[in-house]
Design a protein around this motif. Structure first.
Motif, short mmCIF file in Angstrom:
data_model
loop_
_atom_site.label_atom_id
_atom_site.label_comp_id
_atom_site.label_asym_id
_atom_site.label_seq_id
_atom_site.Cartn_x
_atom_site.Cartn_y
_atom_site.Cartn_z
N UNK A 1 1.71 17.79 0.32
CA UNK A 1 2.95 18.56 0.30
C UNK A 1 3.74 18.19 -0.96
N UNK A 2 3.32 18.73 -2.11
CA UNK A 2 3.89 18.31 -3.40
C UNK A 2 5.30 18.81 -3.68
N UNK A 3 6.24 18.40 -2.88
CA UNK A 3 7.64 18.74 -3.15
C UNK A 3 8.25 17.65 -4.03
N UNK A 4 9.33 17.95 -4.75
CA UNK A 4 9.99 16.93 -5.57
C UNK A 4 10.39 15.70 -4.75
N UNK A 5 10.83 15.93 -3.53
CA UNK A 5 11.27 14.81 -2.68
C UNK A 5 10.08 13.91 -2.33
N UNK A 6 8.95 14.52 -1.99
CA UNK A 6 7.77 13.72 -1.63
C UNK A 6 7.21 12.96 -2.83
N UNK B 1 0.84 -1.20 0.00
CA UNK B 1 0.00 0.00 0.00
C UNK B 1 0.87 1.26 0.00
N UNK B 2 0.63 2.13 -1.00
CA UNK B 2 1.39 3.38 -1.07
C UNK B 2 0.60 4.59 -0.62
N UNK B 3 -0.48 4.36 0.13
CA UNK B 3 -1.39 5.45 0.50
C UNK B 3 -0.70 6.56 1.28
N UNK B 4 0.13 6.20 2.23
CA UNK B 4 0.78 7.22 3.07
C UNK B 4 1.68 8.13 2.23
N UNK B 5 2.48 7.50 1.37
CA UNK B 5 3.39 8.29 0.53
C UNK B 5 2.63 9.14 -0.47
#
Length: 324
Positions: free
Chosen positions: A88-93, A77-81
């Motif tokens: 918080x749409x940063x390149x890292x996130x 599950x990738x829900x958290x990420x």
């Protein structure tokens, strides 16, 4: 048709309101003898061995299907990420989300491509069962038994996959996020991320596939329906399904299965035939013109589990077009 189908219809002959014309009855009768003779021992290991030796593509489909079910059941599950990347749409996130859902999306692509393989096998199985079940070639009974077992196993896989998909909301959510950001994924300088990029046309097809609540069953149903139309004689296909269902119904009702596994497979064949009949027939499996008394079938299988703890009658209703 004869006494075999009258058992399934719940009647004793021509007085049933599900009776069909004499011509249709005669057309169905040629299937009844072949299917009633072998249906009691579908669970025999020799049937699976016969498929393995004589239908390599069907056997490969079953093997891959089982492997995919195991992998989907362990879906990451990738829900958290994804949630973090959206809020918080940063390149890292975003990159963290892509790394998390990338392997999952690759698995979903494998499942989609597997469905395409199933779509190609179904017509071959139905062609043998519907057009050659009564052929006099040596080993015909073994072939019929193997094909019925193959059809049942493929549908079982489809039921199980769709149940898994319904139980994992992250599948739809992860893939939706993936598609929204696909253009940026494909441009990523990170090789680990870029390798999960899927061509837009394939991602669009996958989106359509996963939009359905029962995508794998729909694949089987659509393939069978197209086969019936292309054959030019849908009635023969319906007659075949009716007789195969009747043999399964009779075996379960009269306790003739040679093992618990054979009985379970008979229930699975019965459900499969009802579902396919419902989609192929313009009037549906529950109509007065149907060759299957679906109410009798529902009553018989209501206390039998088919997918996990879900009863067979609920699986049947959930995948039919006209039953709810």
């Amino acid at each position: 048709m004869g006494s075999l189908l009258s058992l399934l219809r719940g009647g004793s002959g021509g007085h049933s309101n599900l009776s069909r014309s004499s011509r249709e009855t005669q057309a169905s009768a040629r299937f009844a003898k072949q299917f009633n003779e072998f249906i009691f021992n579908l669970g025999d290991a020799r049937n699976a061995q016969y498929v393995e030796a004589n239908f390599p593509e069907g056997n490969r489909i079953l093997r891959v299907g089982h492997e995919l079910l195991e992998r989907v059941s362990a879906y990451q599950d990738g829900s958290n990420e994804v949630r973090t990347a959206i809020s918080k749409p940063t390149p890292e996130n975003e990159e963290a989300a892509w790394r998390k859902i990338g392997p999952s999306v690759a698995l979903l692509r494998e499942c989609y491509e597997f469905a395409q393989g199933v779509e190609k096998v179904i017509p071959d199985v139905l062609d043998e069962l519907c057009n050659h079940a009564g052929d006099g070639d040596a080993g015909r009974a073994e072939k019929n038994r193997g094909l019925a077992r193959l059809l049942a196993d493929m549908m079982q896989n489809a039921f199980a996959f769709d149940a898994l998909k319904a139980s994992i909301p992250a599948i739809q959510n992860d893939f939706s996020y993936y598609r929204r950001t696909l253009s940026r994924i494909s441009q990523s300088q990170d090789a680990q991320i870029a390798r999960y990029s899927i061509p837009h046309d394939i991602s669009n097809q996958m989106s359509l596939f996963y939009a359905y609540h029962n995508p794998m069953v729909k694949t089987v149903v659509d393939s069978a329906t197209q086969f019936a139309k292309d054959s030019g004689n849908e009635q023969v296909v319906l007659d075949c399904l009716s007789a195969l269902a009747a043999g399964s119904f009779s075996t379960v009702k009269n306790g003739r299965a040679d093992s618990a596994k054979s009985e379970r497979l008979c229930v699975l064949v019965l459900v499969t035939c009802c579902v396919l009949y419902d989609w192929i027939s313009a009037s549906g499996v529950g109509s007065a013109q149907s060759g299957i008394d679906v109410e009798a079938a529902l009553s018989l299988i209501s206390q039998r589990s088919l997918v996990d703890s879900t009863s067979a009658d609920k699986v049947l209703r959930a995948n039919c077009r006209t039953l709810r």
